[in-house]
Design an enzyme around this catalytic site. Structure first.
Site, PDB file in Angstrom:
ATOM      1  N   TYR A 169      -1.459 -23.862  39.667  1.00  0.00           N
ATOM      2  CA  TYR A 169      -1.065 -25.142  40.274  1.00  0.00           C
ATOM      3  C   TYR A 169       0.108 -25.803  39.576  1.00  0.00           C
ATOM      4  CZ  TYR A 169      -4.485 -26.482  36.658  1.00  0.00           C
ATOM      5  OH  TYR A 169      -5.181 -26.580  35.483  1.00  0.00           O
ATOM      6  N   LYS A 170       0.567 -25.243  38.440  1.00  0.00           N
ATOM      7  CA  LYS A 170       1.727 -25.832  37.756  1.00  0.00           C
ATOM      8  C   LYS A 170       2.996 -25.220  38.363  1.00  0.00           C
ATOM      9  CE  LYS A 170      -1.034 -27.013  33.755  1.00  0.00           C
ATOM     10  NZ  LYS A 170      -1.712 -26.473  32.566  1.00  0.00           N
ATOM     11  N   PHE A 195      -3.799 -26.625  24.050  1.00  0.00           N
ATOM     12  CA  PHE A 195      -4.415 -27.448  25.087  1.00  0.00           C
ATOM     13  C   PHE A 195      -5.919 -27.536  24.793  1.00  0.00           C
ATOM     14  CE2 PHE A 195      -5.965 -28.322  29.377  1.00  0.00           C
ATOM     15  CZ  PHE A 195      -5.004 -29.171  29.886  1.00  0.00           C
ATOM     16  N   ARG A 220       7.010 -35.979  29.098  1.00  0.00           N
ATOM     17  CA  ARG A 220       7.391 -34.635  29.536  1.00  0.00           C
ATOM     18  C   ARG A 220       8.190 -34.728  30.830  1.00  0.00           C
ATOM     19  NH1 ARG A 220       2.246 -30.688  29.597  1.00  0.00           N
ATOM     20  NH2 ARG A 220       1.783 -32.049  31.379  1.00  0.00           N
ATOM     21  N   ASP A 246      -2.522 -17.546  26.913  1.00  0.00           N
ATOM     22  CA  ASP A 246      -2.595 -18.522  27.995  1.00  0.00           C
ATOM     23  C   ASP A 246      -1.187 -18.705  28.560  1.00  0.00           C
ATOM     24  OD1 ASP A 246      -2.691 -20.847  29.584  1.00  0.00           O
ATOM     25  OD2 ASP A 246      -4.387 -21.631  28.446  1.00  0.00           O
TER      26      ASP A 246
HETATM   27  C1  LIG Z   1      -3.133 -26.675  32.464  1.00  0.00           C
HETATM   28  C2  LIG Z   1      -3.780 -25.928  31.359  1.00  0.00           C
HETATM   29  C3  LIG Z   1      -5.144 -25.637  31.388  1.00  0.00           C
HETATM   30  C4  LIG Z   1      -5.989 -26.161  32.517  1.00  0.00           C
HETATM   31  O1  LIG Z   1      -7.270 -25.651  32.577  1.00  0.00           O
HETATM   32  P1  LIG Z   1      -8.096 -25.655  33.939  1.00  0.00           P
HETATM   33  O2  LIG Z   1      -9.274 -24.858  33.589  1.00  0.00           O
HETATM   34  O3  LIG Z   1      -7.233 -25.079  35.016  1.00  0.00           O
HETATM   35  O4  LIG Z   1      -8.426 -27.077  34.247  1.00  0.00           O
HETATM   36  C5  LIG Z   1      -5.679 -24.888  30.348  1.00  0.00           C
HETATM   37  N1  LIG Z   1      -4.909 -24.461  29.322  1.00  0.00           N
HETATM   38  C6  LIG Z   1      -3.588 -24.752  29.273  1.00  0.00           C
HETATM   39  C7  LIG Z   1      -2.770 -24.275  28.122  1.00  0.00           C
HETATM   40  C8  LIG Z   1      -2.995 -25.494  30.274  1.00  0.00           C
HETATM   41  O5  LIG Z   1      -1.695 -25.791  30.220  1.00  0.00           O
END
Ligand SMILES: *Cc1c(COP(=O)(O)O)cnc(C)c1O
Length: 427
Positions: free
Chosen positions: A237-238, A131, A387, A212
């Site tokens: 939030y996911k 990400f 997805r 992560d």
């Molecule tokens: C959703 C997600 C994020 C989101 O980062 P925020 O700091 O919460 O905006 C970061 N890394 C991964 C792998 C994600 O899936």
């Protein structure tokens, strides 16, 4: 695993009748006529999360400043309390988990403590399929140390553009590496990596490792303490359904208790002495030392209710249903959508996939827009991924079947050609 497979709708209805978690669906706010398959981006609101948020608001109204230490949910201990509530979900002990900050800021905090380049040992290993925010953060840490990311950030490539070979990742853990950071479940293909194997290799090379869990927490079983990863961080939030911008979480392995956090703040102080207001920082003896600021109480409130739902449903039950839902979705994709030019980009093996299925099609962005217009909510990830995340707490097998029918009708009729490929600012 599914006992059998049949492409007809009655089979979906039969799976729903046999689903021990079906009763949880009513605890969520589902919109009539909408099949929501985007819980891997923003989980749906539950009545439980709403109720706990309202309790927190009531505490604010009724207790004002007394709310810090009074009432049933004292805010002063909220980060630790919510950490303990989800420790089991991530295979940690209660003192190892803290609900604080947000995903990327927690990575920054943890990297500030765990990335300590020394001499030749200066590189950071991460994934090319990671990400982007994680990569931006890691690059900035290299730059803070005066190191050039072009030279010191090693991005392990994916041979097929979808998945990562653990052996190749482990081969990158050479003696000039000072930190390894990667996702347990990849946000694109949904591949679940063999974290135990990678963590063992990192330990052997004495390379600190951060994980992560954004696409893993609340979706797949995680065993942070046993795996021995040094730190982890994730969003709420996911799959955890904590609401937009919900407070994130971090984990620090207990062998690092007592170690000074990279970035200090008064909420990382030992609770008993925090309000002495001494200028000497006295860090908590737990992961609590990594908390920097006053807890974001209103963004944490929904988690009190949401995490209770996870305890009630049980992670093993959730994972079992999730694997059935995703297997069913992949089988339906093979049956109905492969003849229309789609393919599944997610690994098929149960121990190699997370909670969503990546369906690939060259016109994925336009298909996503058409799906949304027809009441099916997926999301698009470049270059060509749709997805679809059937979430075990609130999605049904019949919804998966219906979504695939809508998908097939759109592509068969070429209806997506009416939608511009531009996915918009947020997809
Ligand atoms: C959703 C997600 C994020 C989101 O980062 P925020 O700091 O919460 O905006 C970061 N890394 C991964 C792998 C994600 O899936």
């Amino acid at each position: 695993m599914l006992p059998s497979f049949d492409p007809g709708r009655p089979f979906a209805e039969q799976l729903d009748r046999q689903d021990p978690l079906a009763r949880f669906r009513d605890r969520f706010y589902l919109q009539p006529g909408v099949i929501y398959l985007d819980g891997n981006s923003l989980g749906l609101a539950s009545r439980d999360a709403e109720a706990s948020l309202l309790l927190v608001v009531a505490d604010w109204k009724e207790q004002a400043v007394e709310g810090w230490t009074g009432g049933e949910r004292p805010w002063f201990y909220l980060a630790e309390r919510l950490g303990a509530m989800q420790a089991e979900l991530v295979g940690a002990s209660p003192e190892e988990v803290l609900v604080t900050g947000t995903t990327t800021t927690n990575l920054h905090t943890l990297a500030a403590g765990f990335y300590r380049p020394q001499g030749r040992r200066s590189k950071i290993v991460a994934l090319a399929a990671e990400f982007p925010s994680d990569i931006y953060a890691l690059k900035s840490h290299l730059q803070l140390h005066g190191l050039d990311p072009a030279e010191h950030l090693v991005l392990v490539e994916s041979a097929d553009g979808r998945t990562v070979d653990e052996g190749q990742l482990i081969a990158a853990l050479t003696e000039d590496v000072a930190l390894l950071v990667h996702s347990a479940v990849l946000y694109g293909s949904g591949q679940l990596l063999d974290v135990a194997r990678i963590a063992a290799a990192a330990r052997q090379q004495e390379i600190p490792m951060g994980l992560d869990l954004s696409h893993a927490a609340g979706s797949v079983p995680v065993r942070l303490t046993d795996w021995g990863v040094d730190f982890a961080y994730w969003c709420s939030y996911k799959y955890l359904n904590g609401g937009p911008g919900a407070t994130g979480a971090l984990f620090v392995h207990r062998r690092h208790f007592g170690r000074a956090p990279g970035l200090a703040g008064w909420f990382g102080n030992t609770k008993a002495t925090q309000f002495r207001m001494a200028l000497e920082f006295d860090p908590a003896a737990t992961a609590g030392a990594w908390q920097i600021s006053t807890p974001t109480v209103l963004s944490s409130g929904p988690l009190l209710g949401s995490l209770e739902l996870f305890r009630e449903a049980g992670m093993a039950n959730l994972r079992a249903k999730s694997l059935r839902l995703t297997e069913y979705l992949m089988r339906l994709t093979d049956h109905y959508l492969a003849p229309l030019g789609c393919r599944v980009g997610t690994p098929r093996e149960p121990d190699r996939r997370g909670g969503h299925v990546a369906v690939e099609h060259p016109e994925a962005a336009a298909i996503c827009r058409a799906l949304r217009a027809h009441g099916v909510v997926p999301d698009f990830r470049p270059p060509a991924i749709i997805r679809l995340a059937p979430v075990p707490l609130y999605n049904s097998f019949a919804e998966v079947w219906q979504a695939v029918q809508v998908f097939g009708q759109i592509v068969a009729a070429g209806e997506h050609h009416r939608y511009a490929a531009d996915p918009g600012a947020v997809s």
